[in-house]
Write a protein that holds these residues in place. Structure first.
Motif, PDB file in Angstrom:
ATOM      1  N   THR A  32       0.332  -1.346   0.307  1.00 32.65           N
ATOM      2  CA  THR A  32       0.039   0.341  -0.402  1.00 32.65           C
ATOM      3  C   THR A  32       1.116   0.821   0.360  1.00 32.65           C
ATOM      4  N   PHE A  33       2.333   1.676   1.080  1.00 31.77           N
ATOM      5  CA  PHE A  33       2.782   2.650   0.931  1.00 31.77           C
ATOM      6  C   PHE A  33       3.647   2.707   0.021  1.00 31.77           C
ATOM      7  N   PHE A  34       4.517   1.077   0.793  1.00 31.78           N
ATOM      8  CA  PHE A  34       5.562   1.579  -0.344  1.00 31.78           C
ATOM      9  C   PHE A  34       5.223   0.475  -1.313  1.00 31.78           C
ATOM     10  N   PRO A  35       4.799   0.647  -2.259  1.00 27.55           N
ATOM     11  CA  PRO A  35       4.833  -0.108  -4.197  1.00 27.55           C
ATOM     12  C   PRO A  35       5.956  -0.442  -4.308  1.00 27.55           C
ATOM     13  N   GLY A  36       6.627   0.742  -5.059  1.00 24.26           N
ATOM     14  CA  GLY A  36       7.833   0.527  -6.079  1.00 24.26           C
ATOM     15  C   GLY A  36       9.356   0.480  -5.122  1.00 24.26           C
ATOM     16  N   GLU A  37      10.111  -1.212  -5.080  1.00 29.94           N
ATOM     17  CA  GLU A  37      10.826  -1.184  -4.157  1.00 29.94           C
ATOM     18  C   GLU A  37      11.946  -1.198  -5.263  1.00 29.94           C
ATOM     19  N   GLN A  38      12.895  -0.296  -4.629  1.00 26.81           N
ATOM     20  CA  GLN A  38      14.383  -0.107  -5.390  1.00 26.81           C
ATOM     21  C   GLN A  38      15.625  -0.828  -4.563  1.00 26.81           C
ATOM     22  N   THR A  39      16.589  -1.879  -5.325  1.00 27.59           N
ATOM     23  CA  THR A  39      17.199  -2.574  -4.660  1.00 27.59           C
ATOM     24  C   THR A  39      18.665  -1.387  -5.146  1.00 27.59           C
ATOM     25  N   HIS A  40      19.647  -1.496  -4.301  1.00 26.77           N
ATOM     26  CA  HIS A  40      21.032  -1.250  -4.854  1.00 26.77           C
ATOM     27  C   HIS A  40      21.963  -2.571  -4.308  1.00 26.77           C
ATOM     28  N   ILE A  41      22.940  -2.379  -6.011  1.00 27.58           N
ATOM     29  CA  ILE A  41      24.126  -3.350  -5.384  1.00 27.58           C
ATOM     30  C   ILE A  41      24.930  -3.465  -4.359  1.00 27.58           C
ATOM     31  N   SER A  42      25.156  -1.591  -4.546  1.00 28.28           N
ATOM     32  CA  SER A  42      26.289  -1.069  -2.956  1.00 28.28           C
ATOM     33  C   SER A  42      26.118  -1.376  -1.566  1.00 28.28           C
ATOM     34  N   GLU A  43      26.433  -1.628  -0.665  1.00 32.74           N
ATOM     35  CA  GLU A  43      25.721  -1.056   1.057  1.00 32.74           C
ATOM     36  C   GLU A  43      25.550   0.293   0.672  1.00 32.74           C
ATOM     37  N   ARG A  44      26.652   1.023   0.352  1.00 33.68           N
ATOM     38  CA  ARG A  44      26.331   2.416   0.787  1.00 33.68           C
ATOM     39  C   ARG A  44      25.466   2.841   0.009  1.00 33.68           C
ATOM     40  N   VAL A  45      24.294   3.896   0.380  1.00 31.23           N
ATOM     41  CA  VAL A  45      22.855   5.022  -0.425  1.00 31.23           C
ATOM     42  C   VAL A  45      23.907   6.127   0.014  1.00 31.23           C
ATOM     43  N   GLU A  46      23.744   6.470  -0.666  1.00 31.40           N
ATOM     44  CA  GLU A  46      23.629   8.460  -0.766  1.00 31.40           C
ATOM     45  C   GLU A  46      22.489   9.208  -1.627  1.00 31.40           C
ATOM     46  N   PHE A  47      21.491  10.249  -1.463  1.00 27.26           N
ATOM     47  CA  PHE A  47      20.653  10.442  -1.944  1.00 27.26           C
ATOM     48  C   PHE A  47      20.583  11.386  -1.568  1.00 27.26           C
ATOM     49  N   ASP A  48      20.278  12.468  -2.009  1.00 27.77           N
ATOM     50  CA  ASP A  48      20.374  14.200  -2.094  1.00 27.77           C
ATOM     51  C   ASP A  48      18.745  13.834  -1.081  1.00 27.77           C
ATOM     52  N   VAL A  49      18.525  15.244  -0.716  1.00 26.27           N
ATOM     53  CA  VAL A  49      17.506  15.908   0.590  1.00 26.27           C
ATOM     54  C   VAL A  49      17.004  17.428   0.311  1.00 26.27           C
ATOM     55  N   ARG A  50      15.794  17.506   0.398  1.00 27.19           N
ATOM     56  CA  ARG A  50      15.717  19.093   0.241  1.00 27.19           C
ATOM     57  C   ARG A  50      14.747  19.273   0.749  1.00 27.19           C
ATOM     58  N   LYS A  51      15.572  19.734   2.328  1.00 26.25           N
ATOM     59  CA  LYS A  51      14.772  19.904   3.314  1.00 26.25           C
ATOM     60  C   LYS A  51      14.695  21.306   3.385  1.00 26.25           C
ATOM     61  N   GLY A  52      13.070  21.724   3.391  1.00 25.00           N
ATOM     62  CA  GLY A  52      12.639  23.167   2.947  1.00 25.00           C
ATOM     63  C   GLY A  52      11.221  22.851   4.147  1.00 25.00           C
ATOM     64  N   LYS A  53      10.872  24.539   3.399  1.00 27.36           N
ATOM     65  CA  LYS A  53       9.064  25.106   3.609  1.00 27.36           C
ATOM     66  C   LYS A  53       8.545  25.025   2.481  1.00 27.36           C
ATOM     67  N   ARG A  54       6.948  24.503   1.955  1.00 25.91           N
ATOM     68  CA  ARG A  54       6.856  24.586   0.938  1.00 25.91           C
ATOM     69  C   ARG A  54       5.972  26.194   1.473  1.00 25.91           C
ATOM     70  N   ILE A  55       6.809  27.546   0.125  1.00 22.47           N
ATOM     71  CA  ILE A  55       6.504  28.406   0.147  1.00 22.47           C
ATOM     72  C   ILE A  55       4.814  28.406  -0.845  1.00 22.47           C
ATOM     73  N   MET A  56       3.889  29.293  -0.608  1.00 21.68           N
ATOM     74  CA  MET A  56       2.665  29.960  -0.899  1.00 21.68           C
ATOM     75  C   MET A  56       3.300  31.255  -1.679  1.00 21.68           C
ATOM     76  N   ALA A  57       3.107  31.700  -2.984  1.00 24.57           N
ATOM     77  CA  ALA A  57       3.215  32.252  -3.129  1.00 24.57           C
ATOM     78  C   ALA A  57       1.912  33.587  -3.250  1.00 24.57           C
ATOM     79  N   PRO A  58       3.425  34.715  -3.124  1.00 22.03           N
ATOM     80  CA  PRO A  58       2.887  35.646  -2.269  1.00 22.03           C
ATOM     81  C   PRO A  58       1.507  36.674  -3.642  1.00 22.03           C
ATOM     82  N   PHE A  59       0.915  37.830  -2.474  1.00 20.39           N
ATOM     83  CA  PHE A  59       0.264  38.567  -3.227  1.00 20.39           C
ATOM     84  C   PHE A  59       1.384  39.762  -3.846  1.00 20.39           C
ATOM     85  N   VAL A  60       1.248  40.185  -4.881  1.00 16.24           N
ATOM     86  CA  VAL A  60       1.369  41.464  -5.405  1.00 16.24           C
ATOM     87  C   VAL A  60       0.357  42.273  -5.823  1.00 16.24           C
TER      88      VAL A  60
END
Length: 157
Positions: A32-60
């Motif tokens: 249900t929640f993890f339908p797309g399984e990804q496997t990796h050949i190496s034991e070390r996995v690198e992944f990019d993380v974008r951490k921030g706010k979800r910004i709402m467009a300002p009124f002008v």
């Protein structure tokens, strides 16, 4: 008695086969929640993380241009994946005598027993892995993390 011939008398024990009462492995969370399984050949996995706010467009103002919205930063994280490797040894003692559900007077050879036992073991080990993966999915959903602990090997991630 049928047609004058006696049916051989078998005991219940001789006629019984093994009844496997193990329920099938449930994988509701994984499907249900993890339908797309990804496997990796190496034991070390690198992944990019974008951490921030979800910004709402300002009124002008209708007579002014737009307002600049800055980009969110990101970083690369590394993770060493835990190893899942169940195994089950097969010894001569396992195949020398009859197995579960095998007729008490069976004439099966050790080689025949070995083939069946290997097949059953493979299924058992695959199901054990499926249960571990389902447990990991539940941990993520309920606690937001997976604690990988093996006191014998000194693993605690």
């Amino acid at each position: 008695m049928e047609g004058g011939k006696d049916m051989p008398d078998y005991t219940t024990r001789e006629m019984m086969e093994a009844i496997d009462q193990t329920p099938p492995v449930g994988t509701f969370f994984q499907r249900t929640f993890f339908p797309g399984e990804q496997t990796h050949i190496s034991e070390r996995v690198e992944f990019d993380v974008r951490k921030g706010k979800r910004i709402m467009a300002p009124f002008v103002s209708p007579r002014r241009g737009g307002k600049v919205i800055t980009r969110q930063g990101w970083k690369t994280n590394q993770f060493t994946t835990p190893k899942i490797a169940p195994e089950r040894p097969l010894t001569i003692d396992d195949i020398a005598q009859r197995g579960i559900g095998e007729n008490i007077y069976s004439q099966r050879t050790p080689a025949e027993r070995e083939d069946e036992l290997l097949s059953r073991d493979l299924t058992d080990l695959e199901e054990a892995i499926a249960r571990r993966k389902e447990w990991m999915c539940r941990q993520i959903m309920y606690t937001g993390k997976v604690d990988v602990v093996d006191e014998e090997e000194g693993v605690d991630v």
